[in-house]
Design an enzyme around this catalytic site. Structure first.
Site, PDB file in Angstrom:
ATOM      1  N   GLU A  36       0.833  -1.206   0.000  1.00  0.00           N
ATOM      2  CA  GLU A  36       0.000   0.000   0.000  1.00  0.00           C
ATOM      3  C   GLU A  36       0.867   1.255   0.000  1.00  0.00           C
ATOM      4  OE1 GLU A  36      -3.604   1.687   2.917  1.00  0.00           O
ATOM      5  OE2 GLU A  36      -2.293   0.069   3.582  1.00  0.00           O
ATOM      6  N   LYS A  78      -9.209   2.148  -2.366  1.00  0.00           N
ATOM      7  CA  LYS A  78      -9.498   1.551  -1.060  1.00  0.00           C
ATOM      8  C   LYS A  78     -10.888   1.965  -0.592  1.00  0.00           C
ATOM      9  CE  LYS A  78      -7.194   1.041   3.460  1.00  0.00           C
ATOM     10  NZ  LYS A  78      -5.955   1.405   4.198  1.00  0.00           N
ATOM     11  N   CYS A  95      -5.419  -3.448   2.475  1.00  0.00           N
ATOM     12  CA  CYS A  95      -5.204  -3.424   3.931  1.00  0.00           C
ATOM     13  C   CYS A  95      -6.513  -3.503   4.728  1.00  0.00           C
ATOM     14  CB  CYS A  95      -4.382  -2.204   4.322  1.00  0.00           C
ATOM     15  SG  CYS A  95      -3.567  -2.382   5.940  1.00  0.00           S
TER      16      CYS A  95
END
Length: 615
Positions: free
Chosen positions: A44, A111, A163
């Protein structure tokens, strides 16, 4: 379907080190190309580093990240590259993964969930992306799809959970990816290190592969990126509920690349059974954290006020382990070169010699210091190769005391001025040790631990002085046990005298027989109260009710300990606000800048403690 070879690359990045960050990415891509990998996935926000903080809010910073992405395209021939960066669209910034294939940008995945607990404040910088939504992004005159997108390579469909996306239970993107029939899910992460955390991640990766009927790839950042958080560089691959690949964590290298081939090559692979050791994890993470902090701050070494007690001895061992582990992995020349040092060891025992170059210790004796702690400090420093200096601070303490006595017109006594007389000794040590650090162009290592931070058992501008506080996120009870483990398991006989001493500040006259636990309470009790009060955010009465069942301790005594903890905690928030930057090493910490925010001024739990008295 044919086979596909996947490369997973972890990186040690640094905010604003545009050239260095890009070089790490390019080097890993080149390695993967030489290994004939079809696709390489990075962690990330790999282009900028995760710890760029409020830089993400600016206009120029995300724009420069996109320019770095453009610079990367010529190096992405015959391979697909997934790399993380921030993308600004008008007033909003999104945490994205860019997918490049054969020099061409194919799209961005954004995300969908932000990490907002503990050390994470992602909502401050990023906007979550809406599921199933796509838009286009102008990439130097070409419209590129951005949003909730999947891709295909060699007949394999793949998608991403970035994540925090993977930790959101029934609403996580993986369920929609399964409905779209993906064969692979990549999780590029910036997941901070904490002791024992790797087990949680293993469970997530295993279950995810089974739940979504897809091969699940986890790729984390590496190293002490920006000062406080340490990333362990974990890479894992799981399929059908089995962990099939896992790398060595907390590497001193700039990057690591691991490979996994789907198809016939993956059939029959044995499941990996891993074990974690909290003692080993602590020293691995802290030693890497110190190495990265030293080289990224461009300092020349460390200076440490070595008292001979548990805390400063722990810090000294961590520096020695930094050298030992760094040399073992990188070799002497690379280890020193990354530090910007041109030093060439002159003896066969390069490890101790390099410790001597990097670590200067000093024992600063007051009138209340004992010969036992002097011997403990000297023996430890010499055993690891650190420079050892010593001096007395009696004249400085006397000078300060006489001046204030003259100003107020009376003598100071231990009966009436106990705290002032203790603190002036700790504070008198600070200017001279800072002077040594300045002369050496070195970082001053602070030695406060988390238990002391809880209750303010530390002198501001004294033992809290420092550039970095390596153990401020670790409790004293753990440190005492770790030192005994380190003496035997890591092979440090110089810790024998340290482990034979009772922890004490040595600030009162020796006939007082001062000890830390006598001043406070048993460290094992502090740990239990802290666990419930701070980590679990329980009220004083809740803490009592739980511990009264769990601990074999008289109820009245337990109440007294709990009241003392909460009163000292609330009274000393201002101290925690001023502690030197510390590493995040455990599941929680008390640093108000990274984990637990608390008002500096408050009512001090008075009503809540009355409830406890009345129970």
């Amino acid at each position: 379907m044919s086979s596909i070879k996947i490369a997973c690359a972890t990186l040690n990045q640094t905010p604003l080190d545009w050239k260095g960050n890009l070089e790490h990415i390019k080097t890993a891509i080149k390695e993967a190309q030489l290994e004939k990998a079809d696709l390489i996935c990075f962690p990330e926000l790999a282009i900028t580093g995760y710890g760029s903080e409020d830089l993400f809010l600016s206009y120029w910073f995300p724009q420069k990240a996109v320019k770095q992405l453009q610079k990367l395209l010529p190096f992405c021939g015959d391979i697909t590259v997934a790399v993380g960066l921030p993308i600004r669209i008008q007033e909003k910034v999104y945490n994205c993964v860019a997918i490049i294939e054969n020099h061409e940008l194919k799209g961005f995945v954004a995300k969908q969930f932000m990490a907002i607990d503990g050390v994470h404040y992602e909502f401050r910088w990023f906007t979550p992306w809406e599921a199933n939504k796509t838009t286009s992004f102008d990439f130097f005159g070409k419209d590129i799809p951005l949003g909730d997108i999947i891709f295909e390579k060699n007949g394999f469909r793949y998608g991403f959970e970035i994540c925090e996306d993977a930790w959101r239970g029934d609403v996580r993107p993986g369920y929609r990816l399964k409905d779209r029939g993906v064969h692979m899910i990549f999780n590029p992460s910036a997941s901070h290190f904490a002791m024992g955390k790797t087990k949680q991640r293993e469970e997530l990766v295993r279950k995810s592969s089974q739940l979504f009927n897809a091969t699940y790839f986890y790729i984390n950042l590496l190293g002490n990126e920006a000062g406080r958080m340490i990333f362990d560089g974990e890479i894992m691959v799981a399929d059908k509920g089995k962990l099939l690949l896992k790398n060595e964590l907390l590497s001193f290298k700039d990057h690591q690349v691991q490979y996994f081939e789907l198809g016939d090559a993956a059939k029959g692979l044995a499941e990996i059974k891993s074990e974690s050791n909290k003692n080993e994890e602590f020293v691995q993470a802290a030693s890497l954290g110190l190495y990265d902090y030293l080289r990224k701050s461009k300092s020349k070494g460390f200076v440490l006020s070595l008292s001979g007690g548990a805390d400063s001895s722990t810090v000294a061992i961590l520096v020695a382990e930094m050298v030992r582990r760094g040399i073992a992995e990188l070799g002497v020349s690379v280890f020193l070169n990354k530090l910007g040092s041109s030093y060439i060891p002159q003896s066969e025992n390069s490890e101790k010699e390099i410790v001597g170059q990097l670590l200067t210790t000093a024992y600063q004796a007051s009138d209340n210091s004992s010969f036992a702690t002097f011997q403990s400090a000297k023996n430890l420093a010499e055993s690891i190769g650190a420079q050892f200096k010593h001096w007395e601070i009696g004249d400085e303490v006397k000078g300060y005391t006489e001046k204030i006595e003259k100003a107020i017109g009376r003598r100071l006594t231990w009966k009436t001025d106990d705290i002032a007389l203790q603190n002036i000794q700790a504070r008198a040590r600070s200017p001279i040790i800072w002077m040594l650090a300045n002369i050496n162009q070195a970082l001053l290592l602070s030695t406060s631990n988390r238990s002391e931070g809880d209750v303010g058992y530390t002198t501001m501008d004294g033992d809290t002085s420092g550039s970095i506080s390596p153990i401020a996120a670790v409790d004293k009870y753990f440190i005492i046990k770790w030192l005994k483990w380190a003496e035997k398991s890591l092979g440090y006989p110089g810790l024998e005298k340290v482990n034979g001493l009772q922890p004490t500040a040595e600030l009162r006259p020796s006939d007082n027989q001062q000890t830390d636990e006598k001043d406070l309470m048993p460290y094992a009790i502090i740990v239990e109260i802290e666990r419930l009060a701070i980590r679990d955010r329980r009220s004083p009465l809740d803490v009592f009710l739980i511990l009264n069942e769990e601990l074999e301790i008289e109820s009245g005594t337990l109440k007294d300990y709990i009241k003392k903890f909460f009163r000292l905690w609330s009274r000393n928030q201002w101290k925690r606000e001023r502690l030197a930057p510390s590493f995040h090493l455990d599941e929680f910490n008390v640093d108000p800048k990274t984990w637990y925010r608390f008002p500096i001024l408050s009512g001090g739990y008075e009503e809540e403690l009355k409830e406890l008295d009345n129970y």
